[in-house]
Design a protein around this motif. Sequence first.
Motif, PDB file in Angstrom:
ATOM      1  N   ASN A 117      -5.401   6.871  13.910  1.00 32.32           N
ATOM      2  CA  ASN A 117      -3.996   6.909  13.557  1.00 32.32           C
ATOM      3  C   ASN A 117      -3.202   7.509  14.709  1.00 32.32           C
ATOM      4  OD1 ASN A 117      -1.746   6.795  11.475  1.00 32.32           O
ATOM      5  ND2 ASN A 117      -1.616   8.919  12.176  1.00 32.32           N
TER       6      ASN A 117
ATOM      7  N   THR B 141      -8.853   5.114   7.238  1.00 34.40           N
ATOM      8  CA  THR B 141      -8.654   5.586   8.611  1.00 34.40           C
ATOM      9  C   THR B 141      -9.767   6.565   8.963  1.00 34.40           C
ATOM     10  OG1 THR B 141      -6.261   5.421   8.268  1.00 34.40           O
ATOM     11  CG2 THR B 141      -7.011   6.673  10.183  1.00 34.40           C
TER      12      THR B 141
ATOM     13  N   ALA C 152       0.183   5.450   1.493  1.00 35.23           N
ATOM     14  CA  ALA C 152      -0.714   6.119   2.443  1.00 35.23           C
ATOM     15  C   ALA C 152      -0.674   7.631   2.297  1.00 35.23           C
ATOM     16  CB  ALA C 152      -0.334   5.743   3.876  1.00 35.23           C
TER      17      ALA C 152
ATOM     18  N   SER D  37      -7.405   8.809   4.843  1.00 30.16           N
ATOM     19  CA  SER D  37      -8.285   9.055   5.992  1.00 30.16           C
ATOM     20  C   SER D  37      -9.447   9.946   5.589  1.00 30.16           C
ATOM     21  CB  SER D  37      -7.514   9.670   7.160  1.00 30.16           C
ATOM     22  OG  SER D  37      -7.274  11.048   6.945  1.00 30.16           O
TER      23      SER D  37
ATOM     24  N   ALA E  24       0.816  -1.210   0.000  1.00 34.89           N
ATOM     25  CA  ALA E  24       0.000   0.000   0.000  1.00 34.89           C
ATOM     26  C   ALA E  24       0.854   1.265   0.000  1.00 34.89           C
ATOM     27  CB  ALA E  24      -0.921  -0.007   1.222  1.00 34.89           C
TER      28      ALA E  24
ATOM     29  N   ARG F 290      -4.202   3.566   1.500  1.00 31.08           N
ATOM     30  CA  ARG F 290      -4.624   3.985   2.838  1.00 31.08           C
ATOM     31  C   ARG F 290      -4.827   5.495   2.834  1.00 31.08           C
ATOM     32  NH1 ARG F 290      -1.519   5.171   8.225  1.00 31.08           N
ATOM     33  NH2 ARG F 290      -3.348   5.452   9.514  1.00 31.08           N
TER      34      ARG F 290
ATOM     35  N   HIS G 215      -3.537  -1.769  -2.218  1.00 30.11           N
ATOM     36  CA  HIS G 215      -4.379  -0.979  -1.323  1.00 30.11           C
ATOM     37  C   HIS G 215      -3.922   0.483  -1.275  1.00 30.11           C
ATOM     38  CE1 HIS G 215      -5.493  -4.976   0.050  1.00 30.11           C
ATOM     39  NE2 HIS G 215      -6.365  -4.491   0.908  1.00 30.11           N
TER      40      HIS G 215
ATOM     41  N   THR H  50       2.921  -0.648   4.140  1.00 33.60           N
ATOM     42  CA  THR H  50       2.407   0.594   3.574  1.00 33.60           C
ATOM     43  C   THR H  50       3.493   1.644   3.608  1.00 33.60           C
ATOM     44  OG1 THR H  50       0.262   0.046   4.542  1.00 33.60           O
ATOM     45  CG2 THR H  50       0.547   2.297   3.739  1.00 33.60           C
TER      46      THR H  50
ATOM     47  N   THR I 214      -4.160   1.883  14.575  1.00 35.02           N
ATOM     48  CA  THR I 214      -2.761   2.071  14.182  1.00 35.02           C
ATOM     49  C   THR I 214      -2.004   2.837  15.262  1.00 35.02           C
ATOM     50  OG1 THR I 214      -2.871   1.875  11.771  1.00 35.02           O
ATOM     51  CG2 THR I 214      -1.300   3.441  12.643  1.00 35.02           C
TER      52      THR I 214
ATOM     53  N   THR J 200       1.282   0.080   8.640  1.00 36.74           N
ATOM     54  CA  THR J 200       0.355   1.022   8.013  1.00 36.74           C
ATOM     55  C   THR J 200       1.034   2.331   7.602  1.00 36.74           C
ATOM     56  OG1 THR J 200      -0.349   1.506  10.270  1.00 36.74           O
ATOM     57  CG2 THR J 200      -1.795   0.121   8.954  1.00 36.74           C
TER      58      THR J 200
ATOM     59  N   MET K  52      -8.170   1.296   2.229  1.00 35.81           N
ATOM     60  CA  MET K  52      -7.865   1.036   3.641  1.00 35.81           C
ATOM     61  C   MET K  52      -8.160   2.372   4.324  1.00 35.81           C
ATOM     62  SD  MET K  52      -4.137   0.068   5.326  1.00 35.81           S
ATOM     63  CE  MET K  52      -3.618  -1.034   4.048  1.00 35.81           C
TER      64      MET K  52
END
Length: 486
Positions: free
Chosen positions: A171, A124, A21, A85, A19, A83, A81, A422, A231, A380, A122
């Motif tokens: 997070n 958050t 992020a 938020s 991933a 990630r 993926h 990630t 996380t 993550t 993914m």
Amino acid sequence: SYNDEPLLYGQFPEDFVWALATASYQIEGAWNEDGKGESIWDRFSHEGNHIDDGSNGDVACDSYHRYQEDIELLSEVGVSHYRFSVAWTRILPQGTGEVNQAGIDYYNNLIDALLAAGIQPMVTLYHWDLPQALQDRGGWLSNESPDWFDEYAAILFREFGDRVNLWITFNEPWVFCVLGYGTGEHAPGEKDLAWNPYTCTHNVLKSHARAYHRYHDEFAAQNPTAQIGITLNVGMALAANDAPETIAASERDMNFNMGWYAHPLFKGNYPQVMIDKVGEKSEAQGFPVSRLPAFTAEEIEYIKGTSDFLGINHYTSGIVYENINSINDVSFFADSDVAGFTDPTWYSSGSSWLKVVPFGLRVLMNYVKNEYDNVPVYITESGFSDKAGNTDDLGRIYYYKHYINNLLKAVNLDGCNVKGYTAWSLMDNFEWARGYSEYFGVHAVDFNDPNRPRTSKASAKYYKSLISNNGFVENPSCKLANLYPK
Ligand code: GBH
């Protein structure tokens, strides 16, 4: 030295998650568009004196308008993926109550476009951008906060739960409880290291458990394989020597920073060493109760077992030893009686706190395996900063090569239960109190151009090759050395 240890060639398990992020406030911009409410990071950065370069996230990478470009970058790298938020203030501008449909639409469009590109979201729920309206009611120090978070989480589960398989509630609660409410370096900028970090964490753990139960009680049926976890930011606290008090200091450091959250979630209740130490110190300091709040027996049971996996953001490690602080030092940082340093031979980055310590990740994965019963782990976040933002980012390639190789050793040689990796971050972005002065992206962003063009860095191509090989494959052309007599 440690970085001369030979690479391990081999592959990760077939379903390994790869991933990249980001986080809403760091990339989205559009801070007051389409009904979005003000967050504590909008307020904090606009106050003018908290961010090194005086900048803010008003525009950032403009991903609110350019998420399709972001998805093209993700596709090119080949991640499984993404990630990201959700900005609470886009969904509930006042934190609770009235829902903003434009915010729901934005994340629906993002999720649908990701899935159309073959990339799993993914998600958050909370990456630090609390609605200012809730901060005005006490924020994470308020014992109403679990109700607010539950209301918000239920909306996300209802709206997006049919398409999201991996949920992350919080997070790095350590960061916003200690730096947001303790040192004041982060939003909302409150300064009280004696009580606030503990109060905040207590409410966050309750909030997390509420969301977890809400999800499994009401929403899991529509998506039976989905998982929800938390996380934590975890640096490995390496013991400076093998004296018993140094080993104990290392364990104490891990318990005060990671176990503070992981023990209640995976074992039940705070680590005993925290209960004892903060309790004894609080008494000696003349307080009627411990600065570390106590959970009731019901709360311990309610919180225990509420993380289907453990998300870990791992960037760096430190070396620690026992250091007994004065009882007059009434602070979260003093409570553990640990001090630390870094090895001068470790490579530096663009961030003062981030040294390159690849083997620390392997040590950490083994620590988690032993301490938390080999719980499934997702890395993550993990990544390297520089101050240049240049595209020939060799330091970042070195970082990913050696960190991910140590992760491979942890999985294939040590039997650690790691499900994914990630990289932080998809692209250069607003680095909180550092503004736009430290860059973590595998893509560069031109922050002087209103179109915020993205450019691929060498590290994006390197990460892509690791992903396409699902690990480290020995390249025959690299064996040339074997053709020559030694
Ligand atoms: C992550 O935190 C964040 O999740 C992400 O948003 C951010 O962009 C990324 O890191 C890069 O920084 O010396 O006590 O002040 C990383 C973990 C922990 C790093 C706290 C900075 C400062 C500790 N962070 N640390 S202190």
